[in-house]
Design a protein around this motif. Sequence first.
Motif, PDB file in Angstrom:
ATOM      1  N   GLY A 271      35.673  70.773  49.696  1.00 48.49           N
ATOM      2  CA  GLY A 271      34.231  71.001  49.802  1.00 48.49           C
ATOM      3  C   GLY A 271      33.758  71.205  51.232  1.00 48.49           C
ATOM      4  O   GLY A 271      33.035  72.155  51.523  1.00 48.49           O
ATOM      5  N   LYS A 272      34.170  70.314  52.119  1.00 47.22           N
ATOM      6  CA  LYS A 272      33.712  70.414  53.517  1.00 47.22           C
ATOM      7  C   LYS A 272      34.277  71.654  54.190  1.00 47.22           C
ATOM      8  O   LYS A 272      33.628  72.268  55.027  1.00 47.22           O
ATOM      9  CB  LYS A 272      34.092  69.166  54.319  1.00 47.22           C
ATOM     10  N   HIS A 273      35.495  72.056  53.806  1.00 45.67           N
ATOM     11  CA  HIS A 273      36.077  73.266  54.386  1.00 45.67           C
ATOM     12  C   HIS A 273      35.388  74.517  53.837  1.00 45.67           C
ATOM     13  O   HIS A 273      34.965  75.385  54.598  1.00 45.67           O
ATOM     14  CB  HIS A 273      37.586  73.329  54.123  1.00 45.67           C
ATOM     15  N   ASN A 274      35.243  74.583  52.525  1.00 47.99           N
ATOM     16  CA  ASN A 274      34.687  75.783  51.901  1.00 47.99           C
ATOM     17  C   ASN A 274      33.194  75.952  52.128  1.00 47.99           C
ATOM     18  O   ASN A 274      32.719  77.072  52.304  1.00 47.99           O
ATOM     19  CB  ASN A 274      34.976  75.792  50.393  1.00 47.99           C
ATOM     20  N   VAL A 275      32.450  74.847  52.122  1.00 45.94           N
ATOM     21  CA  VAL A 275      30.996  74.939  52.224  1.00 45.94           C
ATOM     22  C   VAL A 275      30.518  74.825  53.674  1.00 45.94           C
ATOM     23  O   VAL A 275      29.742  75.645  54.146  1.00 45.94           O
ATOM     24  CB  VAL A 275      30.315  73.867  51.342  1.00 45.94           C
ATOM     25  N   LYS A 276      30.996  73.815  54.388  1.00 49.14           N
ATOM     26  CA  LYS A 276      30.529  73.584  55.757  1.00 49.14           C
ATOM     27  C   LYS A 276      31.429  74.208  56.814  1.00 49.14           C
ATOM     28  O   LYS A 276      31.133  74.132  57.998  1.00 49.14           O
ATOM     29  CB  LYS A 276      30.375  72.086  56.016  1.00 49.14           C
ATOM     30  N   LYS A 277      32.550  74.784  56.381  1.00 50.03           N
ATOM     31  CA  LYS A 277      33.495  75.454  57.286  1.00 50.03           C
ATOM     32  C   LYS A 277      34.059  74.495  58.329  1.00 50.03           C
ATOM     33  O   LYS A 277      34.228  74.843  59.490  1.00 50.03           O
ATOM     34  CB  LYS A 277      32.847  76.671  57.983  1.00 50.03           C
ATOM     35  N   TRP A 278      34.376  73.268  57.896  1.00 46.51           N
ATOM     36  CA  TRP A 278      34.968  72.292  58.800  1.00 46.51           C
ATOM     37  C   TRP A 278      36.455  72.561  58.956  1.00 46.51           C
ATOM     38  O   TRP A 278      37.122  72.983  58.024  1.00 46.51           O
ATOM     39  CB  TRP A 278      34.794  70.888  58.262  1.00 46.51           C
ATOM     40  N   GLY A 279      36.970  72.240  60.156  1.00 41.69           N
ATOM     41  CA  GLY A 279      38.396  72.288  60.420  1.00 41.69           C
ATOM     42  C   GLY A 279      39.047  70.954  60.070  1.00 41.69           C
ATOM     43  O   GLY A 279      38.370  69.978  59.737  1.00 41.69           O
ATOM     44  N   LYS A 280      40.372  70.916  60.185  1.00 43.38           N
ATOM     45  CA  LYS A 280      41.139  69.736  59.775  1.00 43.38           C
ATOM     46  C   LYS A 280      40.799  68.495  60.596  1.00 43.38           C
ATOM     47  O   LYS A 280      40.789  67.382  60.062  1.00 43.38           O
ATOM     48  CB  LYS A 280      42.640  70.029  59.861  1.00 43.38           C
ATOM     49  N   ILE A 281      40.522  68.658  61.876  1.00 39.29           N
ATOM     50  CA  ILE A 281      40.242  67.492  62.726  1.00 39.29           C
ATOM     51  C   ILE A 281      38.999  66.752  62.230  1.00 39.29           C
ATOM     52  O   ILE A 281      38.994  65.530  62.078  1.00 39.29           O
ATOM     53  CB  ILE A 281      40.097  67.905  64.205  1.00 39.29           C
ATOM     54  N   ARG A 282      37.931  67.498  61.939  1.00 43.57           N
ATOM     55  CA  ARG A 282      36.688  66.879  61.463  1.00 43.57           C
ATOM     56  C   ARG A 282      36.907  66.256  60.084  1.00 43.57           C
ATOM     57  O   ARG A 282      36.427  65.149  59.805  1.00 43.57           O
ATOM     58  CB  ARG A 282      35.583  67.945  61.411  1.00 43.57           C
ATOM     59  N   ILE A 283      37.623  66.951  59.218  1.00 42.62           N
ATOM     60  CA  ILE A 283      37.882  66.422  57.872  1.00 42.62           C
ATOM     61  C   ILE A 283      38.660  65.108  57.957  1.00 42.62           C
ATOM     62  O   ILE A 283      38.286  64.112  57.325  1.00 42.62           O
ATOM     63  CB  ILE A 283      38.624  67.471  57.008  1.00 42.62           C
ATOM     64  N   VAL A 284      39.719  65.087  58.767  1.00 45.25           N
ATOM     65  CA  VAL A 284      40.530  63.870  58.924  1.00 45.25           C
ATOM     66  C   VAL A 284      39.671  62.725  59.473  1.00 45.25           C
ATOM     67  O   VAL A 284      39.707  61.600  58.950  1.00 45.25           O
ATOM     68  CB  VAL A 284      41.751  64.130  59.836  1.00 45.25           C
ATOM     69  N   ASN A 285      38.879  63.004  60.510  1.00 44.74           N
ATOM     70  CA  ASN A 285      38.041  61.959  61.106  1.00 44.74           C
ATOM     71  C   ASN A 285      37.025  61.407  60.103  1.00 44.74           C
ATOM     72  O   ASN A 285      36.805  60.193  60.046  1.00 44.74           O
ATOM     73  CB  ASN A 285      37.334  62.476  62.360  1.00 44.74           C
ATOM     74  N   GLU A 286      36.416  62.286  59.330  1.00 41.93           N
ATOM     75  CA  GLU A 286      35.433  61.843  58.334  1.00 41.93           C
ATOM     76  C   GLU A 286      36.094  61.015  57.232  1.00 41.93           C
ATOM     77  O   GLU A 286      35.522  60.041  56.749  1.00 41.93           O
ATOM     78  CB  GLU A 286      34.692  63.042  57.736  1.00 41.93           C
ATOM     79  N   LEU A 287      37.294  61.407  56.819  1.00 35.74           N
ATOM     80  CA  LEU A 287      38.012  60.618  55.804  1.00 35.74           C
ATOM     81  C   LEU A 287      38.404  59.248  56.354  1.00 35.74           C
ATOM     82  O   LEU A 287      38.309  58.242  55.650  1.00 35.74           O
ATOM     83  CB  LEU A 287      39.238  61.384  55.293  1.00 35.74           C
ATOM     84  N   LYS A 288      38.825  59.206  57.613  1.00 41.14           N
ATOM     85  CA  LYS A 288      39.168  57.918  58.235  1.00 41.14           C
ATOM     86  C   LYS A 288      37.942  57.004  58.291  1.00 41.14           C
ATOM     87  O   LYS A 288      38.058  55.796  58.061  1.00 41.14           O
ATOM     88  CB  LYS A 288      39.740  58.124  59.639  1.00 41.14           C
ATOM     89  N   CYS A 289      36.775  57.575  58.577  1.00 38.03           N
ATOM     90  CA  CYS A 289      35.531  56.783  58.599  1.00 38.03           C
ATOM     91  C   CYS A 289      35.239  56.171  57.234  1.00 38.03           C
ATOM     92  O   CYS A 289      34.583  55.137  57.142  1.00 38.03           O
ATOM     93  CB  CYS A 289      34.340  57.640  59.022  1.00 38.03           C
ATOM     94  N   ARG A 290      35.729  56.819  56.190  1.00 39.23           N
ATOM     95  CA  ARG A 290      35.531  56.328  54.832  1.00 39.23           C
ATOM     96  C   ARG A 290      36.706  55.459  54.373  1.00 39.23           C
ATOM     97  O   ARG A 290      36.845  55.172  53.191  1.00 39.23           O
ATOM     98  CB  ARG A 290      35.332  57.515  53.879  1.00 39.23           C
ATOM     99  N   GLN A 291      37.547  55.054  55.325  1.00 33.76           N
ATOM    100  CA  GLN A 291      38.675  54.146  55.085  1.00 33.76           C
ATOM    101  C   GLN A 291      39.678  54.701  54.070  1.00 33.76           C
ATOM    102  O   GLN A 291      40.262  53.967  53.266  1.00 33.76           O
ATOM    103  CB  GLN A 291      38.164  52.774  54.637  1.00 33.76           C
ATOM    104  N   ILE A 292      39.891  56.022  54.124  1.00 38.21           N
ATOM    105  CA  ILE A 292      40.861  56.665  53.243  1.00 38.21           C
ATOM    106  C   ILE A 292      42.246  56.514  53.875  1.00 38.21           C
ATOM    107  O   ILE A 292      42.405  56.683  55.081  1.00 38.21           O
ATOM    108  CB  ILE A 292      40.511  58.163  53.047  1.00 38.21           C
ATOM    109  N   SER A 293      43.249  56.211  53.056  1.00 36.30           N
ATOM    110  CA  SER A 293      44.612  55.987  53.556  1.00 36.30           C
ATOM    111  C   SER A 293      45.211  57.281  54.100  1.00 36.30           C
ATOM    112  O   SER A 293      44.818  58.377  53.705  1.00 36.30           O
ATOM    113  CB  SER A 293      45.503  55.457  52.430  1.00 36.30           C
TER     114      SER A 293
END
Length: 160
Positions: free
Chosen positions: A71-93
């Motif tokens: 979703g974040k890649h397709n809609v907001k055009k986020w790259g992997k660094i932002r996606i990884v950081n946002e997932l880490k903020c949500r305590q994703i393994s």
Amino acid sequence: MNSNSLKIHTIAEIVKKLEYYCSYQERCHAEVTEKLKTFKLSAAEIDTIVVHLIENNFLNEERFAQSFARGKHNVKKWGKIRIVNELKCRQISQYNINAALKELPDETYYATFHELAEKHWNSLTETHPAKKKKKFCDFLLRKGWESPLILDKLNELAHD
């Protein structure tokens, strides 16, 4: 507001509310736990409800991470660094983060990057070359794209 207007929920009502909450949009465990805390439940009650949601497939962190990345890649055009950081903020393994990144095939990922970079470069009205380059790089870095990718594209676009 008097105390009579405060709605008291039974555990069964809360479970139904959380099943609905998880069914209309993928959620991570942290979001669900925060939502459950608003019902003033004990830690044991929260744990019991979270286990119920997992066992009944309302809550699945790998599925959440994959959906989030797509979703974040397709809609907001986020790259992997932002996606990884946002997932880490949500305590994703890390395991689930890796699964999420597999949702972004290289071909699609790079096509999105090039389209976004070219569109942004062409939309910049800055006439000073150094300032234009900085705005271009800052925008793509905020979106979470990798520096080498940005610099290669900058060299390509700045020399056209």
